[in-house]
Design an enzyme around this catalytic site. Structure first.
Site, PDB file in Angstrom:
ATOM      1  N   GLU A  48       0.765  -1.339  -0.223  1.00  0.00           N
ATOM      2  CA  GLU A  48      -0.117   0.053  -0.100  1.00  0.00           C
ATOM      3  C   GLU A  48       0.844   1.236  -0.059  1.00  0.00           C
ATOM      4  O   GLU A  48       0.726   1.949   0.967  1.00  0.00           O
ATOM      5  CB  GLU A  48      -0.984   0.002   1.249  1.00  0.00           C
ATOM      6  CG  GLU A  48      -1.910  -1.160   1.150  1.00  0.00           C
ATOM      7  CD  GLU A  48      -3.028  -0.970   2.510  1.00  0.00           C
ATOM      8  OE1 GLU A  48      -3.916  -1.738   1.876  1.00  0.00           O
ATOM      9  OE2 GLU A  48      -2.535  -0.556   3.352  1.00  0.00           O
TER      10      GLU A  48
ATOM     11  N   GLU B 232      -5.556  -8.376  -1.002  1.00  0.00           N
ATOM     12  CA  GLU B 232      -6.114  -8.234   0.388  1.00  0.00           C
ATOM     13  C   GLU B 232      -7.612  -8.043   0.120  1.00  0.00           C
ATOM     14  O   GLU B 232      -7.825  -7.124  -0.520  1.00  0.00           O
ATOM     15  CB  GLU B 232      -5.655  -6.927   1.116  1.00  0.00           C
ATOM     16  CG  GLU B 232      -4.223  -7.272   1.857  1.00  0.00           C
ATOM     17  CD  GLU B 232      -3.642  -6.201   2.754  1.00  0.00           C
ATOM     18  OE1 GLU B 232      -4.650  -5.653   3.579  1.00  0.00           O
ATOM     19  OE2 GLU B 232      -2.540  -6.131   2.821  1.00  0.00           O
TER      20      GLU B 232
HETATM   21  C1  BG6 Z   1      -4.493  -2.853   5.015  1.00  0.00           C
HETATM   22  C2  BG6 Z   1      -2.996  -3.211   5.489  1.00  0.00           C
HETATM   23  O1  BG6 Z   1      -4.559  -1.534   5.041  1.00  0.00           O
HETATM   24  O2  BG6 Z   1      -5.704  -3.380   5.774  1.00  0.00           O
HETATM   25  C3  BG6 Z   1      -3.036  -4.510   6.442  1.00  0.00           C
HETATM   26  O3  BG6 Z   1      -2.399  -3.800   4.457  1.00  0.00           O
HETATM   27  C4  BG6 Z   1      -4.238  -4.437   7.475  1.00  0.00           C
HETATM   28  O4  BG6 Z   1      -1.803  -4.469   7.104  1.00  0.00           O
HETATM   29  C5  BG6 Z   1      -5.461  -4.338   6.393  1.00  0.00           C
HETATM   30  O5  BG6 Z   1      -4.108  -5.180   8.540  1.00  0.00           O
HETATM   31  C6  BG6 Z   1      -6.585  -4.555   7.514  1.00  0.00           C
HETATM   32  O6  BG6 Z   1      -6.722  -3.341   8.031  1.00  0.00           O
HETATM   33  P1  BG6 Z   1      -7.176  -3.449   9.762  1.00  0.00           P
HETATM   34  O7  BG6 Z   1      -6.918  -2.244  10.675  1.00  0.00           O
HETATM   35  O8  BG6 Z   1      -8.354  -3.977   9.951  1.00  0.00           O
HETATM   36  O9  BG6 Z   1      -6.089  -4.503  10.242  1.00  0.00           O
END
Ligand code: BG6
Length: 475
Positions: free
Chosen positions: A179, A372
């Site tokens: 990101e 993701e």
């Molecule tokens: C993304 C990141 O922004 O979102 C991860 O690459 C992160 O590291 C994921 O865990 C989900 O966000 P969160 O705040 O729910 O962990």
């Protein structure tokens, strides 16, 4: 029709959110170890408050996380049982170079990842490795100021060269920075940046971004030289902006907000700064710290594919009086009345994933990879310890349906899908353990208590069926 028979199905993690073992195997401290839970987390992650060592007042969940460091064999065998053919993970920089600027890498750290990759290959799982997922040695933060300093490029280059060489026959898929657009929102977490009082923060961020872009292009070249089969990608925190209304002003605002996300991967994919960013910098009096050869390096070393995270869409408005916001990945967004939200207030928008895939493919015509996507929720085990996470299954099912439409009906070239936090891990945003994304439950709570026992959730069996049918059986 259907997804390609080579489609990658799997899950994604990041070192600091799952490994633990923070002081084992010769590992040094990283920025990300020093993000506590609680009210100071955001101020530290965004570079407004300094935290370069542990104190007694805070709890630092990354110290032990879910102890993947000691459980990786068990975890990878569970991934294999679900049928994964890809596993996205990241390297903890300080396992390899504990302070960041050593001459020689730490063999114990290299061996750890070698063992992890061996374990993956035992089951036919392809590792997809993020070289830096919000990870910067605290030694480099203290000595050089993190990515504000151009010297970081050579330390990162050394890390990447070490990894490409050592794992030449084990890893083929790489992401340079997780990101990359997060340098704008979480500068300490993403790039080890703490601001000094009175400095021009926008200029600092522009410097950081340029250094990371140069580092990314440089290691893309090195990775291709070391192994021409390497596929090296960029990574965007995606999520389209919808205009609040059909007024041209709202639409224009949405375009501008989207560009804030695209700006850096535009450079990684196209090989030069987009004109809209150059003009914005000009208006803001910001100089890009170009040195000789930078432009050619960027131009000649673009990425092989575009990867992204997608959790939610966002809303733009030209009306400065609109203040009603809800949470979203890393930063809040205006409320979208058409969408429901998760327990953490993140809008749920499966069609937004199809939109994102189409926008990115129209923009770049490069293969895409969803690295993701997932649903953070509170899971409550029943009396037998079992978790019926139908809410998570619904979220994933609806997103995968839209992903398939993008491929099958719109012709988007998509290499794979790795759902975020395939095993419960600590949240990056809040540091909580109880914001769970996994198919596998980990017995650990927000206070750091629990046995680390792994338990398969209902979604585990569901995802296994999805993978076995290559996305055909989603019910
Ligand atoms: C993304 C990141 O922004 O979102 C991860 O690459 C992160 O590291 C994921 O865990 C989900 O966000 P969160 O705040 O729910 O962990």
């Amino acid at each position: 029709m259907g997804l390609s028979e080579h489609f990658f199905w799997g899950g994604a993690t990041a070192a600091n959110q799952c490994e633990g073992g923070y002081a084992e195997g010769g590992r040094g401290l990283a920025n990300i170890d020093l993000l506590p839970t609680g009210k100071d987390r955001f101020a530290i992650a965004s570079g407004k408050k300094k935290m370069f060592q542990f104190d007694d007042e805070h709890f630092y969940p990354a110290q032990n996380a879910i102890d993947f460091y000691h459980h990786y064999k068990e975890d990878i065998s569970l991934f294999a049982e679900m049928g994964f053919n890809v596993f996205r993970m990241s390297i903890s920089w300080t396992r390899i170079f504990p302070n960041g600027d050593e001459e020689q890498p730490n063999e114990e750290g290299l061996l750890f990842y070698e063992n992890v990759f061996r374990e993956c290959h035992k089951y036919g799982i392809e590792p997809l490795v993020t070289i830096s997922h919000f990870d910067c040695p605290i030694g480099l933060v203290e000595k050089y100021g993190g990515w504000r300093n151009r010297k970081m490029i050579s330390f990162y280059e050394k890390l990447a060269r070490t990894l490409f060489t050592r794992y030449k026959h084990m890893v083929k898929y790489w992401l340079t920075f997780n990101e990359i657009n997060m340098v704008y929102h979480l500068p300490f977490c993403a790039a080890g940046i703490c601001f000094e009082a009175g400095e021009n923060e926008k200029q600092v961020i522009a410097d950081v971004a340029h250094h990371e872009l140069i580092a990314s292009a440089l290691v893309t070249r090195i990775g291709h030289d070391i192994n021409p089969d390497n596929k090296i990608g960029c990574m965007l925190a995606a999520g389209p902006y919808y205009p609040e209304t059909c007024s041209p002003e709202d639409y224009w605002q949405a375009i501008c907000d989207d560009r804030d996300g695209y700006a850096l991967i535009d450079v990684q994919v196209r090989g030069c700064y987009p004109s809209y960013l150059l003009k914005k910098y000009e208006r803001e009096g910001i100089c890009i710290p170009f040195t000789k050869g930078d432009k050619e390096l960027l131009q000649n070393n673009t990425v092989d594919f575009v990867s992204f995270s997608y959790y939610n869409s966002r809303v733009s408005s030209a009306n400065p009086n609109r203040k009603d916001t809800t949470e979203g990945n890393v930063f809040p967004t205006l409320v979208n009345p058409y969408l429901k939200t998760s327990d953490w207030g993140w809008p749920i928008d499966p069609l937004g994933l199809r939109i994102t895939l189409n926008l990115l493919y129209d923009r770049y015509q490069k293969p895409l990879f969803i690295v993701e996507n997932g649903f953070g929720a509170i899971d409550i085990p029943d009396e037998n310890g079992y978790i019926q996470d139908d809410y998570r299954i619904d979220y994933l099912r609806n997103h995968i349906k839209e992903m398939k439409k993008a491929v099958e009906e719109d012709g988007v070239e998509l290499w794979g899908y790795t759902s975020w936090g395939c095993i419960d891990l600590i949240s990056n945003g809040t540091g909580e353990m109880e914001k769970r994304y996994g198919f596998i439950y980990v017995d650990r709570n927000n206070q750091g208590e629990g046995s680390f026992r792994r338990i398969k959730k209902k979604s585990f069996y569901w995802y296994k069926k999805v993978i076995a049918s290559n996305g055909e059986e989603l019910d």
